[in-house]
Write a protein that holds these residues in place. Structure first.
Motif, PDB file in Angstrom:
ATOM      1  N   THR A 164       0.558  -1.430  -0.295  1.00  0.00           N
ATOM      2  CA  THR A 164       0.435  -0.049  -0.340  1.00  0.00           C
ATOM      3  C   THR A 164       0.810   1.572   0.093  1.00  0.00           C
ATOM      4  OG1 THR A 164      -0.343  -0.214   2.537  1.00  0.00           O
ATOM      5  CG2 THR A 164      -2.139  -1.621   1.330  1.00  0.00           C
ATOM      6  N   LYS A 165       2.439   1.346   0.004  1.00  0.00           N
ATOM      7  CA  LYS A 165       2.777   2.692   0.612  1.00  0.00           C
ATOM      8  C   LYS A 165       3.371   2.642  -1.478  1.00  0.00           C
ATOM      9  CE  LYS A 165       6.335   2.985   3.412  1.00  0.00           C
ATOM     10  NZ  LYS A 165       6.081   4.204   3.502  1.00  0.00           N
ATOM     11  N   ARG A 166       2.894   4.192  -1.642  1.00  0.00           N
ATOM     12  CA  ARG A 166       3.555   5.091  -2.532  1.00  0.00           C
ATOM     13  C   ARG A 166       5.059   4.669  -3.124  1.00  0.00           C
ATOM     14  NH1 ARG A 166       0.725   8.074   0.172  1.00  0.00           N
ATOM     15  NH2 ARG A 166       2.665   9.941  -0.400  1.00  0.00           N
ATOM     16  N   ALA A 167       5.004   5.098  -4.322  1.00  0.00           N
ATOM     17  CA  ALA A 167       6.572   4.890  -4.712  1.00  0.00           C
ATOM     18  C   ALA A 167       7.096   5.742  -4.348  1.00  0.00           C
ATOM     19  CB  ALA A 167       6.454   4.890  -6.287  1.00  0.00           C
ATOM     20  N   ASP A 168       6.841   6.670  -3.763  1.00  0.00           N
ATOM     21  CA  ASP A 168       7.347   8.186  -2.921  1.00  0.00           C
ATOM     22  C   ASP A 168       7.440   8.892  -1.787  1.00  0.00           C
ATOM     23  OD1 ASP A 168       4.751   8.846  -3.107  1.00  0.00           O
ATOM     24  OD2 ASP A 168       5.065  11.344  -3.952  1.00  0.00           O
ATOM     25  N   ASP A 169       6.820   7.282  -1.329  1.00  0.00           N
ATOM     26  CA  ASP A 169       6.731   6.911   0.166  1.00  0.00           C
ATOM     27  C   ASP A 169       7.719   6.507   0.821  1.00  0.00           C
ATOM     28  OD1 ASP A 169       6.336   7.266   2.644  1.00  0.00           O
ATOM     29  OD2 ASP A 169       4.099   6.518   2.065  1.00  0.00           O
ATOM     30  N   LEU A 170       8.269   7.077   1.350  1.00  0.00           N
ATOM     31  CA  LEU A 170      10.013   5.835   1.903  1.00  0.00           C
ATOM     32  C   LEU A 170       9.880   6.018   3.397  1.00  0.00           C
ATOM     33  CD1 LEU A 170      12.762   7.264  -0.564  1.00  0.00           C
ATOM     34  CD2 LEU A 170      11.530   4.850  -0.510  1.00  0.00           C
ATOM     35  N   SER A 171       8.643   7.434   4.035  1.00  0.00           N
ATOM     36  CA  SER A 171       8.601   6.538   5.322  1.00  0.00           C
ATOM     37  C   SER A 171       8.898   5.522   5.831  1.00  0.00           C
ATOM     38  CB  SER A 171       7.336   7.824   5.924  1.00  0.00           C
ATOM     39  OG  SER A 171       5.971   7.191   5.367  1.00  0.00           O
ATOM     40  N   ALA A 172       9.302   5.912   7.598  1.00  0.00           N
ATOM     41  CA  ALA A 172       8.960   4.227   7.927  1.00  0.00           C
ATOM     42  C   ALA A 172       7.774   3.879   8.593  1.00  0.00           C
ATOM     43  CB  ALA A 172      10.053   4.850  10.214  1.00  0.00           C
ATOM     44  N   LEU A 173       8.166   2.356   8.436  1.00  0.00           N
ATOM     45  CA  LEU A 173       7.049   1.259   8.418  1.00  0.00           C
ATOM     46  C   LEU A 173       6.479   1.299   9.344  1.00  0.00           C
ATOM     47  CD1 LEU A 173       8.064  -1.614   6.353  1.00  0.00           C
ATOM     48  CD2 LEU A 173       5.883   0.177   5.797  1.00  0.00           C
ATOM     49  N   GLN A 174       5.406   1.381  10.071  1.00  0.00           N
ATOM     50  CA  GLN A 174       4.634   1.208  11.581  1.00  0.00           C
ATOM     51  C   GLN A 174       3.365  -0.030  11.559  1.00  0.00           C
ATOM     52  OE1 GLN A 174       5.372   3.512  13.897  1.00  0.00           O
ATOM     53  NE2 GLN A 174       7.111   4.451  12.687  1.00  0.00           N
ATOM     54  N   LEU A 175       3.696  -0.813  12.196  1.00  0.00           N
ATOM     55  CA  LEU A 175       2.817  -2.228  11.975  1.00  0.00           C
ATOM     56  C   LEU A 175       2.153  -2.145  13.199  1.00  0.00           C
ATOM     57  CD1 LEU A 175       5.636  -4.625  10.391  1.00  0.00           C
ATOM     58  CD2 LEU A 175       3.452  -3.338   9.317  1.00  0.00           C
ATOM     59  N   LEU A 182       9.253 -10.314  13.870  1.00  0.00           N
ATOM     60  CA  LEU A 182       9.341  -8.890  12.824  1.00  0.00           C
ATOM     61  C   LEU A 182       9.789  -8.154  13.251  1.00  0.00           C
ATOM     62  CD1 LEU A 182       8.499  -9.423  10.291  1.00  0.00           C
ATOM     63  CD2 LEU A 182       5.889  -8.505  10.826  1.00  0.00           C
ATOM     64  N   LYS A 183      10.324  -7.570  14.423  1.00  0.00           N
ATOM     65  CA  LYS A 183      10.777  -6.741  14.844  1.00  0.00           C
ATOM     66  C   LYS A 183      12.416  -6.385  13.620  1.00  0.00           C
ATOM     67  CE  LYS A 183      12.480  -3.487  18.804  1.00  0.00           C
ATOM     68  NZ  LYS A 183      12.144  -3.254  19.960  1.00  0.00           N
ATOM     69  N   PRO A 184      13.441  -6.895  14.273  1.00  0.00           N
ATOM     70  CA  PRO A 184      14.532  -6.779  13.397  1.00  0.00           C
ATOM     71  C   PRO A 184      14.624  -6.516  12.337  1.00  0.00           C
ATOM     72  CG  PRO A 184      14.764  -9.116  14.919  1.00  0.00           C
ATOM     73  CD  PRO A 184      13.016  -8.261  14.705  1.00  0.00           C
ATOM     74  N   VAL A 185      13.316  -7.504  11.038  1.00  0.00           N
ATOM     75  CA  VAL A 185      12.806  -7.561   9.487  1.00  0.00           C
ATOM     76  C   VAL A 185      12.400  -5.693   9.768  1.00  0.00           C
ATOM     77  CG1 VAL A 185      11.688  -8.121   7.598  1.00  0.00           C
ATOM     78  CG2 VAL A 185      12.448  -9.327   9.582  1.00  0.00           C
ATOM     79  N   VAL A 186      11.750  -5.132   9.797  1.00  0.00           N
ATOM     80  CA  VAL A 186      10.890  -4.252   9.719  1.00  0.00           C
ATOM     81  C   VAL A 186      11.919  -3.086  10.434  1.00  0.00           C
ATOM     82  CG1 VAL A 186       9.104  -2.226  10.788  1.00  0.00           C
ATOM     83  CG2 VAL A 186       8.295  -4.663  10.842  1.00  0.00           C
ATOM     84  N   GLU A 187      12.692  -2.950  11.305  1.00  0.00           N
ATOM     85  CA  GLU A 187      14.498  -2.445  11.687  1.00  0.00           C
ATOM     86  C   GLU A 187      15.195  -2.033  10.728  1.00  0.00           C
ATOM     87  OE1 GLU A 187      15.907  -3.217  15.359  1.00  0.00           O
ATOM     88  OE2 GLU A 187      13.941  -2.644  16.654  1.00  0.00           O
ATOM     89  N   THR A 188      15.388  -3.353   9.832  1.00  0.00           N
ATOM     90  CA  THR A 188      16.198  -3.167   8.131  1.00  0.00           C
ATOM     91  C   THR A 188      15.334  -2.543   7.660  1.00  0.00           C
ATOM     92  OG1 THR A 188      16.772  -5.908   9.019  1.00  0.00           O
ATOM     93  CG2 THR A 188      17.696  -4.935   6.916  1.00  0.00           C
ATOM     94  N   ILE A 189      14.944  -2.620   7.076  1.00  0.00           N
ATOM     95  CA  ILE A 189      13.568  -2.463   6.275  1.00  0.00           C
ATOM     96  C   ILE A 189      13.268  -0.699   6.183  1.00  0.00           C
ATOM     97  CG2 ILE A 189      11.340  -1.799   4.806  1.00  0.00           C
ATOM     98  CD1 ILE A 189      11.066  -5.570   5.298  1.00  0.00           C
TER      99      ILE A 189
END
Length: 426
Positions: A164-175, A182-189
């Motif tokens: 659902t992220k837009r191509a120009d949206d490089l903000s951090a993921l908030q799950l 999943l925390k290490p994966v989200v932090e890496t992304i």
């Protein structure tokens, strides 16, 4: 894995039941050997044949004399007087036979049981072993499915968030309800997104700042060249080369700015309903002095075609295509432009009578700063190799495509552009 386990269980059960039945035969033989056996009553064996329903048959021999026998057996050994367990045909039936010699009594005891009884009993044992396993498979499958679904739920949530992220949206993921796995994966992304954002920002600043900073000295050079032209002979070759160099550099700077502005990662504008045919007419009008200078003939065929788009980007697209056709078509050359609507797509065709391109160059010409033949282009026309790169940038905004080929009518390059009528939202 379950099939392998079931197969192995079947084999083990069959082997175990065979050993059990063989022990049963040995027990029968031991029992017969322990009985007080006298000489056989020749009238006791009334039946002429053994029955398939018999659970077992037997014979006891001593020094070639049959001491004891099941009803229906002939007075000959029904198997060879040889130690061991084996299969034999007795009166048309298949039997499992044991022949055993007892040294203490000197008896040969032979015991047999119908083979089909063994098979039936073995099958019952196998079914008793496998049926619970087979019946538990659906329950096991449901439990495994639920466990896997629960285990993969965080990954599905992450995938949905990324989709659902837009191509120009490089903000951090908030799950929501982020699992510790999943925390290490989200932090890496998130770290990767942050680095990408910084890299894009540096690229935007560099391209924009460099181009803007170059404009000031170029303006000064252009002014000085104009002043020199007044002071010196206007026909000076060096002065002419200086003016051409300044104009070429100005063109490169303008193209770099346009390339940066049309980058899909940076471009953001609200699309509206525009008429592509009118935009093409306006661009032809603006470029007509250049076309007339080379005494070229240009034609436009088509009709009004409405689409969702941005006036600036579409004008830039058409301008670069027509500028290329004007540059590389000879004096008195021809340029043909056509626009048609085919269902939900618009097709723009620009053809010229220039030298065209070799087929192996069709993809290379879209690379930044690439020119056929380098700076020494066969046509001698100056350029910086950014025009078609800008065209591709613009088309990526509209999910459109460009196809290059040879013009059948004019012999030069034919550029066919296909754009969805819905534009960016198509």
């Amino acid at each position: 894995m379950i099939f392998f386990a079931a197969t192995q269980s079947y084999r083990n059960t069959i082997n175990a039941s065979a050993m059990l039945f063989d022990r049963h035969l040995h027990s029968l033989a031991d029992t017969l050997n322990s009985l007080p056996i006298g000489t056989i009553d020749k009238t006791a064996n009334a039946r002429s044949m053994v029955s398939p329903e018999d659970n077992f048959i037997f014979q006891v021999w001593h020094q070639n004399n049959m001491l004891l026998s099941s009803p229906g057996l002939e007075k000959i050994p029904f198997t060879a007087l040889k130690e061991g367990v084996r299969e034999e045909n007795i009166q048309g039936l298949r039997w499992q036979v044991l022949a055993h010699f007892y040294p203490q009594t000197g008896y040969w005891v032979m015991v047999a049981e119908p083979l089909h009884h063994r098979v039936e009993l073995s099958e019952e044992m196998v079914l008793a072993t496998l049926v619970p396993l087979v019946l538990s498979l659906p329950i096991l499958a449901v439990l495994i499915s639920v466990a896997i679904k629960q285990g993969l739920a965080p990954l599905h949530q992450l995938a949905k968030e990324l989709q659902t992220k837009r191509a120009d949206d490089l903000s951090a993921l908030q799950l929501r309800d982020q699992k510790k796995e999943l925390k290490p994966v989200v932090e890496t992304i998130n770290n990767l997104l942050a680095r990408l954002d910084l890299a894009f920002a540096r690229e935007r600043r560099f391209a924009s700042d460099a181009a803007h900073e170059l404009r000031t000295p170029l303006s000064v050079l252009r002014l000085n060249a104009h002043n020199l032209e007044k002071e010196l002979d206007s026909g000076s070759e060096n002065l002419l080369l200086l003016k051409q160099g300044v104009e070429r550099m100005s063109h490169v700077v303008d193209q770099i700015l346009l390339l940066n502005r049309t980058n899909p990662e940076h471009f953001s504008v609200k699309f509206e309903k525009v008429d592509l045919y009118k935009i093409i007419q306006q661009v032809i009008t603006e470029l007509y002095p250049q076309i007339a200078q080379k005494q070229q003939h240009i034609s436009l065929q088509g009709q009004s075609c409405m689409m969702q788009g941005d006036d600036f980007s579409l004008r830039l697209l058409v301008q670069n295509l027509l500028t290329n056709a004007n540059k590389y078509s000879p004096v008195h050359g021809q340029i043909e432009v056509s626009l048609n609507q085919n269902g939900e797509r618009l097709e723009l065709m620009v053809e010229d009578s220039g030298p065209g391109l070799n087929e192996q160059e069709y993809e290379r010409v879209f690379d930044r700063f690439y020119r056929v033949g380098g700076d020494r282009h066969p046509s001698g026309v100056p350029g910086c190799g950014l025009g078609l790169a800008i065209v591709r940038h613009v088309l990526s905004l509209y999910h459109g495509h460009i196809y290059l080929g040879r013009s059948q009518r004019l012999g030069g390059l034919a550029a066919r552009v296909v754009i969805p009528c819905g534009g960016m939202n198509a």
